[in-house]
Design a protein around this motif. Structure first.
Motif, mmCIF file in Angstrom:
data_model
loop_
_atom_site.group_PDB
_atom_site.id
_atom_site.type_symbol
_atom_site.label_atom_id
_atom_site.label_comp_id
_atom_site.label_asym_id
_atom_site.label_seq_id
_atom_site.Cartn_x
_atom_site.Cartn_y
_atom_site.Cartn_z
ATOM 1 N N THR A 122 0.719 -1.240 -0.138
ATOM 2 C CA THR A 122 -0.081 0.237 0.064
ATOM 3 C C THR A 122 1.498 1.652 -0.242
ATOM 4 O O THR A 122 1.018 1.491 0.658
ATOM 5 C CB THR A 122 -1.061 0.028 1.500
ATOM 6 N N PRO A 123 1.916 1.220 -0.949
ATOM 7 C CA PRO A 123 2.558 2.887 -0.935
ATOM 8 C C PRO A 123 1.980 3.543 -0.726
ATOM 9 O O PRO A 123 2.071 4.737 -0.538
ATOM 10 C CB PRO A 123 2.727 2.452 -2.195
ATOM 11 N N ASP A 124 0.922 3.823 -1.257
ATOM 12 C CA ASP A 124 0.474 5.145 -1.619
ATOM 13 C C ASP A 124 -0.922 5.841 -0.290
ATOM 14 O O ASP A 124 -2.144 6.419 0.400
ATOM 15 C CB ASP A 124 -1.304 5.267 -2.044
ATOM 16 N N LEU A 125 -0.596 4.732 0.939
ATOM 17 C CA LEU A 125 -1.161 4.642 2.715
ATOM 18 C C LEU A 125 -0.694 5.867 3.026
ATOM 19 O O LEU A 125 1.072 5.146 3.776
ATOM 20 C CB LEU A 125 -1.530 3.254 2.715
ATOM 21 N N PRO A 126 -0.967 6.886 3.837
ATOM 22 C CA PRO A 126 0.089 8.046 4.964
ATOM 23 C C PRO A 126 0.355 7.270 5.895
ATOM 24 O O PRO A 126 1.723 6.854 6.487
ATOM 25 C CB PRO A 126 -0.021 8.853 4.853
ATOM 26 N N ARG A 127 -0.446 6.427 6.645
ATOM 27 C CA ARG A 127 -0.494 6.258 7.553
ATOM 28 C C ARG A 127 -0.979 5.091 8.157
ATOM 29 O O ARG A 127 -1.953 4.132 8.002
ATOM 30 C CB ARG A 127 -1.715 6.777 8.696
ATOM 31 N N LEU A 128 0.092 3.337 8.310
ATOM 32 C CA LEU A 128 -0.486 2.465 9.059
ATOM 33 C C LEU A 128 -0.010 2.243 10.383
ATOM 34 O O LEU A 128 1.162 2.647 11.057
ATOM 35 C CB LEU A 128 0.729 1.205 8.716
ATOM 36 N N ARG A 129 -0.874 1.371 11.254
ATOM 37 C CA ARG A 129 -1.033 2.067 12.500
ATOM 38 C C ARG A 129 -1.508 1.173 13.428
ATOM 39 O O ARG A 129 -2.277 0.041 12.769
ATOM 40 C CB ARG A 129 -1.116 3.289 13.481
ATOM 41 N N PHE A 130 -1.197 -0.332 14.767
ATOM 42 C CA PHE A 130 -1.604 -0.656 14.914
ATOM 43 C C PHE A 130 -2.266 -0.764 16.646
ATOM 44 O O PHE A 130 -1.238 -0.361 17.635
ATOM 45 C CB PHE A 130 -0.928 -2.528 14.962
ATOM 46 N N VAL A 131 -3.117 -0.984 16.787
ATOM 47 C CA VAL A 131 -3.298 -1.540 18.548
ATOM 48 C C VAL A 131 -4.140 -2.831 18.699
ATOM 49 O O VAL A 131 -4.685 -3.675 17.747
ATOM 50 C CB VAL A 131 -4.185 -0.041 19.302
ATOM 51 N N THR A 132 -3.906 -3.769 20.173
ATOM 52 C CA THR A 132 -3.153 -3.225 21.160
ATOM 53 C C THR A 132 -2.051 -4.136 20.796
ATOM 54 O O THR A 132 -2.037 -5.692 20.908
ATOM 55 C CB THR A 132 -4.345 -3.493 22.262
ATOM 56 N N SER A 133 -0.981 -3.467 21.525
ATOM 57 C CA SER A 133 0.009 -4.972 21.992
ATOM 58 C C SER A 133 0.253 -5.855 23.326
ATOM 59 O O SER A 133 -0.069 -4.809 23.738
ATOM 60 C CB SER A 133 1.879 -4.240 21.594
ATOM 61 N N ARG A 151 6.434 4.932 6.740
ATOM 62 C CA ARG A 151 4.600 5.422 7.301
ATOM 63 C C ARG A 151 4.039 3.891 8.002
ATOM 64 O O ARG A 151 2.804 4.088 8.650
ATOM 65 C CB ARG A 151 4.016 4.664 5.456
ATOM 66 N N ILE A 152 4.435 3.132 8.652
ATOM 67 C CA ILE A 152 3.517 2.895 10.245
ATOM 68 C C ILE A 152 4.083 3.860 10.700
ATOM 69 O O ILE A 152 5.654 4.418 11.210
ATOM 70 C CB ILE A 152 4.784 1.800 10.232
ATOM 71 N N CYS A 153 3.495 4.503 11.612
ATOM 72 C CA CYS A 153 3.572 5.176 12.916
ATOM 73 C C CYS A 153 4.122 4.817 14.355
ATOM 74 O O CYS A 153 3.899 2.964 14.561
ATOM 75 C CB CYS A 153 1.778 6.196 13.174
ATOM 76 N N ARG A 154 5.293 5.423 13.960
ATOM 77 C CA ARG A 154 5.910 5.209 16.018
ATOM 78 C C ARG A 154 5.316 5.291 17.380
ATOM 79 O O ARG A 154 4.903 6.236 18.065
ATOM 80 C CB ARG A 154 6.973 6.112 15.275
ATOM 81 N N TYR A 155 3.815 4.471 17.195
ATOM 82 C CA TYR A 155 3.189 4.904 18.629
ATOM 83 C C TYR A 155 2.738 2.981 18.350
ATOM 84 O O TYR A 155 2.652 2.087 17.574
ATOM 85 C CB TYR A 155 2.065 5.260 17.522
ATOM 86 N N LEU A 156 2.905 3.363 20.147
ATOM 87 C CA LEU A 156 2.689 1.388 20.638
ATOM 88 C C LEU A 156 1.530 2.007 22.054
ATOM 89 O O LEU A 156 1.194 2.851 22.868
ATOM 90 C CB LEU A 156 3.406 0.609 21.262
ATOM 91 N N HIS A 157 -0.038 0.987 21.788
ATOM 92 C CA HIS A 157 -0.571 1.252 22.991
ATOM 93 C C HIS A 157 -0.451 -0.459 23.253
ATOM 94 O O HIS A 157 -0.576 -1.025 23.171
ATOM 95 C CB HIS A 157 -1.642 0.927 22.072
ATOM 96 N N ALA A 158 0.273 -0.267 24.849
ATOM 97 C CA ALA A 158 1.134 -1.334 25.097
ATOM 98 C C ALA A 158 0.705 -1.365 26.576
ATOM 99 O O ALA A 158 1.614 -0.941 27.802
ATOM 100 C CB ALA A 158 2.135 -1.141 25.390
#
Ligand code: 5AD
Ligand code: SF4
Length: 491
Positions: free
Chosen positions: A247-258, A276-283
């Motif tokens: 998905t080269p056209d996707l500016p932001r990819l994130r994930f929850v919950t770790s 483009r993966i956001c440096r965010y963790l919900h852990a």
């Protein structure tokens, strides 16, 4: 004739996604979504059971509907989601005016349940119920053939009226951790991992429809490992690389919950290497005392949590981390609580969601431990921890003052809703009237999940905008568009 549907959602992001999927199916069946409950032919509550408070809100909604149903016996009322599964048919004793009951593991059947309820009028209508069996509820494996819920995700339809800029995609369902306080394994059932192909295609579909940010969802998302049945396994890290590449056209990819244990270096490297993966963790750490973590059956110690955090920061010094905490878990002493306070003071969390322990029927904790911490103590500890986290959040946010950040604009700010319309008095003077300049308070989110309030144009909603941070509070940053010399980058 189109029938009108009112659907209200409580609880987590997984419920929000479930509601979107269900809505898509019901729209295909000719239902139109309305925002006014009084106009609806069918009222559905997608419910949450994680704490008693969440359930109470639904109880009171259902109580309000009693006279409405008496007035209009053909009104269809449905309870779907975790409360339906947790309470089961007992719910009919308290609320006999409910027509449909559907657990989160059976939502692929909801359209049929609604159809069956709608084709018969009162008083001949029979109740429509779809719940997971108790055996499935307590197990930790689910046969691929039993995983009929995949059909729900595959049926996803996007309507032109949907706000698609931020979208959720589930990669796992259910949970096998059985933390002693938590109802989720009993309401959502055993952990199932979706095939990578289906996930990637869904993300691509959303990106083609205009998604700017996709959040992958799972209860313990980093445990994702899809077994292809031929000896090959796709790990969480591999899945992240594959989605990012597809998905080269996707500016932001994130994930929850770790889940703080078993977060591999490979997954941290994927986050570091994919821009483009956001440096965010919900852990969620849940607690700062090893003794309580053990009673919670969390399966890690605070030393392991600290190790996870320091590894994450070694790979990504700028990573933003959020946590959850429970205060007032049975037997929690002042010393245990102090350990939680110290963890919060030390860990530089972006924010923490803090909850007072709520004993939930069906969980191990309610059977095994007396809810022995008085409400007053729970409240005090909750407030103390909140204050400690607020201080940490403010410090974390202050570091951004003077810096440029990219935000995805979510819409009008609820904080201040001030319309600033500059009008000219040119008409009276016979000049050409300049266009009114409309600015409103907008709210956006940084890649690290920080909230920024700024003054901008209503059309910016759904766009990625660069802002200069001017000031900071614990929950909110304030920013401004760069001065005209450096025009904002509207991606
Ligand atoms: N009481 C209080 N908080 C709970 N959570 C889950 N179950 C309970 C409970 N019984 C919290 C946990 C979890 C978050 C979603 O809700 O912190 O991470
Ligand atoms: Fe509940 Fe624990 Fe599963 Fe999270 S990991 S959903 S807290 S059982």
């Amino acid at each position: 004739m189109t029938r009108k549907l009112y659907l209200e959602t409580f609880g987590c992001q997984m419920n929000v996604l479930d509601s979107q999927l269900v809505l898509g199916q019901l729209r295909a069946q000719g239902y139109e979504s309305v925002t006014d409950r009084d106009q609806a032919d069918i009222i559905l509550y997608n419910t949450c059971s994680v704490r008693e408070h969440a359930e109470q809100k639904v109880w009171s909604r259902l109580g309000e509907l009693r006279p409405k149903k008496a007035e209009n016996p053909n009104l269809i009322i449905g309870v779907i989601g975790c409360m339906a599964e947790r309470d089961g048919i007992n719910i009919f004793q308290k609320f006999p005016h409910i027509d449909i009951l559907c657990g989160p593991g059976e939502l692929d059947q909801l359209a049929t349940l609604v159809h069956n309820a709608a084709i018969t009028s009162a008083p001949n209508r029979t109740r429509q119920v779809a719940l997971m069996g108790a055996a499935v509820r307590r197990s930790t494996t689910l046969d691929a053939a039993e995983d009929h819920l995949e059909m729900l995700d595959l049926s996803r339809s996007i309507s032109p009226s949907d706000d698609i800029s931020q979208a959720y995609v589930r990669i796992t369902r259910g949970c096998n951790k059985f933390c002693t306080y938590c109802v989720v394994p009993y309401t959502r059932g055993p952990e199932v991992h979706r095939p990578p192909k289906n996930i990637i295609e869904e993300v691509q579909k959303l990106v083609s429809a205009g998604a700017r940010e996709v959040t992958l969802l799972g209860q313990t998302i980093n445990h994702y490992a899809f077994n292809h049945g031929d000896g090959r396994t796709t790990t969480f890290a591999e899945l992240l690389y594959q989605i990012h590449e597809a998905t080269p056209d996707l500016p932001r990819l994130r994930f929850v919950t770790s889940f703080p244990r078993d977060f591999t270096n490979e997954a941290l490297m994927a986050m570091r290497d994919c821009p483009r993966i956001c440096r965010y963790l919900h852990a969620p750490a849940q607690h700062g005392s090893d003794r309580i973590l053990k009673l919670m059956n969390r399966g890690y110690t605070t030393a392991q949590y600290r190790d996870f955090l320091s590894r994450a920061r070694e790979f990504m010094p700028d990573v933003s981390v959020a946590s959850d905490f429970i205060v007032g878990f049975p037997t929690e002493t002042e010393e245990d609580f102090t350990a939680t306070m110290e963890l919060v003071q030390e860990c530089r969390f972006k924010n923490s969601f803090i909850f007072k322990y709520s004993p939930r029927p069906g969980t191990t904790a309610i059977d095994r431990f007396k809810d022995d911490i008085p409400e007053e103590t729970k409240r005090r500890r909750n407030n103390q921890l909140l204050a400690a986290q607020q201080q940490a959040s403010e410090q974390f946010n202050r570091e951004l003052i003077g810096h440029k950040v990219e935000v995805l604009v979510e819409g009008e700010s609820k904080l201040v809703s001030r319309r600033n319309t500059t009008r000219s008095n040119g008409i009276e003077l016979g000049w050409e009237k300049p266009k009114p300049k409309i600015t409103i308070q907008l709210v956006g989110r940084t890649r690290g999940d920080q909230i920024v309030v700024f003054e901008g144009h209503p059309k910016m909603k759904g766009q990625l905008i660069n802002l200069q941070i001017t000031s900071a509070q614990s929950l909110t940053l304030f920013g401004q568009l760069p001065t005209p010399k450096t025009t904002p980058i509207l991606v």
